[in-house]
Design an enzyme around this catalytic site. Structure first.
Site, PDB file in Angstrom:
ATOM      1  CB  CYS A 126       9.811 -23.190  20.600  1.00 24.84           C
ATOM      2  SG  CYS A 126       9.110 -22.353  22.033  1.00 24.84           S
ATOM      3  CB  CYS A 184       7.474 -20.548  19.914  1.00 26.20           C
ATOM      4  SG  CYS A 184       8.961 -20.273  20.896  1.00 26.20           S
TER       5      CYS A 184
END
Length: 302
Positions: A39, A42
């Protein structure tokens, strides 16, 4: 998070969550970051979370990271549908969704709001429930046990030095015990931020009135002078102030109410001003104050 009916892997996941998130959240605010290695957002958010949580560590904030690929069961329990998802967890329960706080300033603002509401002290130590102890102190003080009340409020201040209610109670207990100088010392030693609290203002008003406390013989003389000359406003006023300082608030209020009824403009409304000072010293929420204020309103406005 119950473990009955779960598979072995799910039970292990629950145990890991308990150790890394649930238990720390009993005394601290856990910022729980749901993320994954693949991600990109993230990875962009991670440095922000790590920096701000590190800055707030001494305020009881800790960061916990949960890889959704490795802990799909826990992510499902939190109904995580996209990442990054960030929750604030306290005492095992989510208390705020921090996902939208993507900048340092946004995250700090949300954490400040949460820390102002939650019972957390620096170091993650939970604030004890002071309400029952404060109520006990007030009840003991109202019963006339000033020294015992003083001990209770002093103990509360040891547990919570920033409690304005405890500091104000201690001052009023000292005044009830005749310890005016000691009460002055407590007020003088308070942190400036605490000194501005309305409860401390109330205690300070009580101190100002207590400074007028007379000896028994002086009080008797003032009472006699007031009784001998009902129309002498100066005598009535002197007796009312002394009576309140001596703990006779009913008598003091009755005298001042009669003065307001007789001549509310006397000495630029000094009797009414003294009543209002007494109300502040006792506390505007006190039932006696409410009843006495109604009497004053009846006199002033019919």
């Amino acid at each position: 998070m119950a473990s009955m009916g779960l598979s072995i892997d799910e039970q292990k996941a629950v145990e890991r969550f308990r150790q890394s998130v649930a238990e720390p959240s009993m005394t601290q605010l856990v910022v729980l970051d749901f993320w994954a290695e693949w991600c990109g957002p993230c990875k962009a958010l991670a440095p922000v979370l790590e920096k701000v949580c590190g800055e707030y560590a001494d305020k009881g904030v800790v960061l916990a990271k949960l890889d959704v690929d490795k802990e799909p069961f826990i992510a499902a329990q939190f109904q995580v549908r996209s990442i990054p998802t960030v929750y604030a967890v306290f005492q095992g329960q989510p208390v705020a969704d921090l996902t939208s706080a993507r900048t340092e300033s946004q995250l700090r603002a949300v954490l400040d709001q949460l820390l102002a509401k939650l019972p957390i002290q620096p170091g993650g130590v939970p604030v004890p429930d002071l309400a029952p102890l404060l109520a006990m102190g007030e009840e003991v003080l109202a019963a006339g046990e000033a020294e015992r009340a003083q001990s209770i409020f002093a103990q509360i201040m040891e547990m919570a030095p920033d409690s304005a209610a405890a500091a104000a109670g201690l001052v009023r207990a000292m005044l009830a015990a005749g310890q005016v100088e000691e009460a002055e010392g407590v007020l003088g030693a308070l942190d400036p931020g605490l000194a501005a609290d309305p409860l401390i203002a109330q205690a300070r008003a009580a101190l100002e009135l207590a400074r007028d406390k007379p000896e028994d013989s002086e009080l008797a003389a003032l009472q006699a002078a007031a009784a001998a000359a009902p129309g002498d406003m100066d005598a009535q006023f002197a007796y009312a102030g002394a009576a309140f300082a001596a703990g006779q608030r009913e008598e003091a209020a009755d005298v001042l109410l009669r003065m307001v009824a007789a001549d509310r403009a006397w000495n630029e409304g000094a009797a009414r001003t003294k009543l209002l000072q007494i109300f502040e010293a006792v506390g505007l929420e006190d039932p006696w104050v409410a009843a006495t204020r109604r009497k004053l309103s009846t006199i002033l406005f019919g």
